[in-house]
Design a protein around this motif. Structure first.
Motif, PDB file in Angstrom:
ATOM      1  N   MET A 112       0.831  -1.236  -0.067  1.00 62.04           N
ATOM      2  CA  MET A 112      -0.014  -0.040  -0.184  1.00 62.04           C
ATOM      3  C   MET A 112       0.886   1.042   0.024  1.00 62.04           C
ATOM      4  N   ASN A 113       0.635   1.934  -0.892  1.00 65.52           N
ATOM      5  CA  ASN A 113       1.052   3.439  -1.061  1.00 65.52           C
ATOM      6  C   ASN A 113       0.483   4.559  -0.007  1.00 65.52           C
ATOM      7  N   ILE A 114       0.923   4.657   1.349  1.00 62.32           N
ATOM      8  CA  ILE A 114       0.288   5.441   2.446  1.00 62.32           C
ATOM      9  C   ILE A 114       0.441   6.778   1.955  1.00 62.32           C
ATOM     10  N   LYS A 115       1.251   7.282   1.427  1.00 61.11           N
ATOM     11  CA  LYS A 115       1.257   8.680   1.086  1.00 61.11           C
ATOM     12  C   LYS A 115       0.196   8.975   0.123  1.00 61.11           C
ATOM     13  N   ALA A 116       0.042   7.991  -1.059  1.00 59.35           N
ATOM     14  CA  ALA A 116      -1.251   8.156  -2.003  1.00 59.35           C
ATOM     15  C   ALA A 116      -2.398   8.202  -1.176  1.00 59.35           C
ATOM     16  N   PHE A 117      -2.394   7.088  -0.370  1.00 60.09           N
ATOM     17  CA  PHE A 117      -3.783   6.954   0.313  1.00 60.09           C
ATOM     18  C   PHE A 117      -4.120   8.460   1.129  1.00 60.09           C
ATOM     19  N   ILE A 118      -3.384   8.751   1.885  1.00 60.80           N
ATOM     20  CA  ILE A 118      -3.341   9.973   2.753  1.00 60.80           C
ATOM     21  C   ILE A 118      -4.001  11.182   1.540  1.00 60.80           C
ATOM     22  N   ASN A 119      -3.017  11.429   0.524  1.00 63.46           N
ATOM     23  CA  ASN A 119      -3.552  12.541  -0.455  1.00 63.46           C
ATOM     24  C   ASN A 119      -4.945  12.251  -1.111  1.00 63.46           C
ATOM     25  N   ASP A 120      -5.326  11.013  -1.394  1.00 62.45           N
ATOM     26  CA  ASP A 120      -6.629  10.815  -1.849  1.00 62.45           C
ATOM     27  C   ASP A 120      -7.946  10.949  -0.843  1.00 62.45           C
ATOM     28  N   TRP A 121      -7.369  10.668   0.318  1.00 65.44           N
ATOM     29  CA  TRP A 121      -8.164  11.051   1.600  1.00 65.44           C
ATOM     30  C   TRP A 121      -8.747  12.569   1.664  1.00 65.44           C
ATOM     31  N   ILE A 122      -7.540  13.179   1.794  1.00 64.10           N
ATOM     32  CA  ILE A 122      -7.380  14.588   1.842  1.00 64.10           C
ATOM     33  C   ILE A 122      -8.383  15.227   0.746  1.00 64.10           C
ATOM     34  N   GLU A 123      -8.112  14.881  -0.478  1.00 65.68           N
ATOM     35  CA  GLU A 123      -8.780  15.139  -1.951  1.00 65.68           C
ATOM     36  C   GLU A 123     -10.192  15.058  -1.516  1.00 65.68           C
ATOM     37  N   ALA A 124     -10.622  13.749  -1.202  1.00 62.53           N
ATOM     38  CA  ALA A 124     -11.854  13.481  -1.093  1.00 62.53           C
ATOM     39  C   ALA A 124     -12.786  14.448   0.097  1.00 62.53           C
ATOM     40  N   GLY A 125     -12.080  14.849   1.180  1.00 62.14           N
ATOM     41  CA  GLY A 125     -12.550  15.758   2.020  1.00 62.14           C
ATOM     42  C   GLY A 125     -12.519  17.227   1.461  1.00 62.14           C
ATOM     43  N   ASN A 126     -11.538  17.530   0.738  1.00 65.57           N
ATOM     44  CA  ASN A 126     -11.715  18.758   0.126  1.00 65.57           C
ATOM     45  C   ASN A 126     -12.702  19.155  -1.120  1.00 65.57           C
ATOM     46  N   THR A 127     -13.139  18.042  -1.489  1.00 67.13           N
ATOM     47  CA  THR A 127     -14.145  18.180  -2.544  1.00 67.13           C
ATOM     48  C   THR A 127     -15.506  17.738  -1.990  1.00 67.13           C
ATOM     49  N   PHE A 128     -15.662  17.578  -0.789  1.00 71.81           N
ATOM     50  CA  PHE A 128     -16.814  17.313  -0.150  1.00 71.81           C
ATOM     51  C   PHE A 128     -17.753  16.095  -0.617  1.00 71.81           C
ATOM     52  N   ASN A 129     -16.743  15.262  -1.013  1.00 69.18           N
ATOM     53  CA  ASN A 129     -17.242  13.714  -1.532  1.00 69.18           C
ATOM     54  C   ASN A 129     -17.476  12.875  -0.461  1.00 69.18           C
ATOM     55  N   THR A 130     -18.681  12.995   0.193  1.00 68.32           N
ATOM     56  CA  THR A 130     -19.003  12.122   1.542  1.00 68.32           C
ATOM     57  C   THR A 130     -18.708  10.622   1.212  1.00 68.32           C
ATOM     58  N   ALA A 131     -19.304  10.119   0.316  1.00 69.14           N
ATOM     59  CA  ALA A 131     -19.386   8.593  -0.104  1.00 69.14           C
ATOM     60  C   ALA A 131     -17.905   8.185  -0.169  1.00 69.14           C
ATOM     61  N   LYS A 132     -17.187   8.884  -1.203  1.00 63.05           N
ATOM     62  CA  LYS A 132     -15.622   8.578  -1.247  1.00 63.05           C
ATOM     63  C   LYS A 132     -15.066   8.794   0.237  1.00 63.05           C
TER      64      LYS A 132
END
Length: 112
Positions: free
Chosen positions: A1-21
């Motif tokens: 698992m690429n943890i840095k990519a996981f964290i970046n994707d998690w932050i992006e989901a939050g910043n785009t207000f994509n609740t399901a993601k």
């Protein structure tokens, strides 16, 4: 698992207000313990309430300041929050436990 990519994707989901993601990053029984509000948010239902209130409700944008990957299961993240809240900008921290590519526990706090 690429943890840095996981964290970046998690932050992006939050910043785009994509609740399901955003919720998909968490186990259905995950715990989000936010010390700054003095409350634990349990499971997807609780985390969705947290996300809706403190991120969507305040139009919060999260920017990574530093990322410390202790090991494949533990991450410490310092962030900067901007949004429609009295401070306008404030620092925060996340201590995250990841298991099987999902967040099982997250401790959040604000930096004075």
């Amino acid at each position: 698992m690429n943890i840095k990519a996981f964290i970046n994707d998690w932050i992006e989901a939050g910043n785009t207000f994509n609740t399901a993601k955003y919720l998909n990053f968490y186990f259905t029984d995950a715990v989000l313990d936010d010390l700054s509000v003095g409350k634990k948010f349990l499971g997807h239902e609780g985390i969705e309430d947290y996300f809706s209130s403190y991120f969507i409700g305040y139009n919060t944008n999260t920017e990574i300041v530093s990322l410390d990957i202790s090991d494949e299961h533990h991450v410490y993240l310092e962030v900067k929050f901007t949004g429609n809240f009295p401070e306008g900008e404030i620092g925060g921290t996340f201590e995250i436990t990841i298991k099987n590519n999902k967040i099982s526990y997250l401790k959040a706090d604000l930096i004075d």
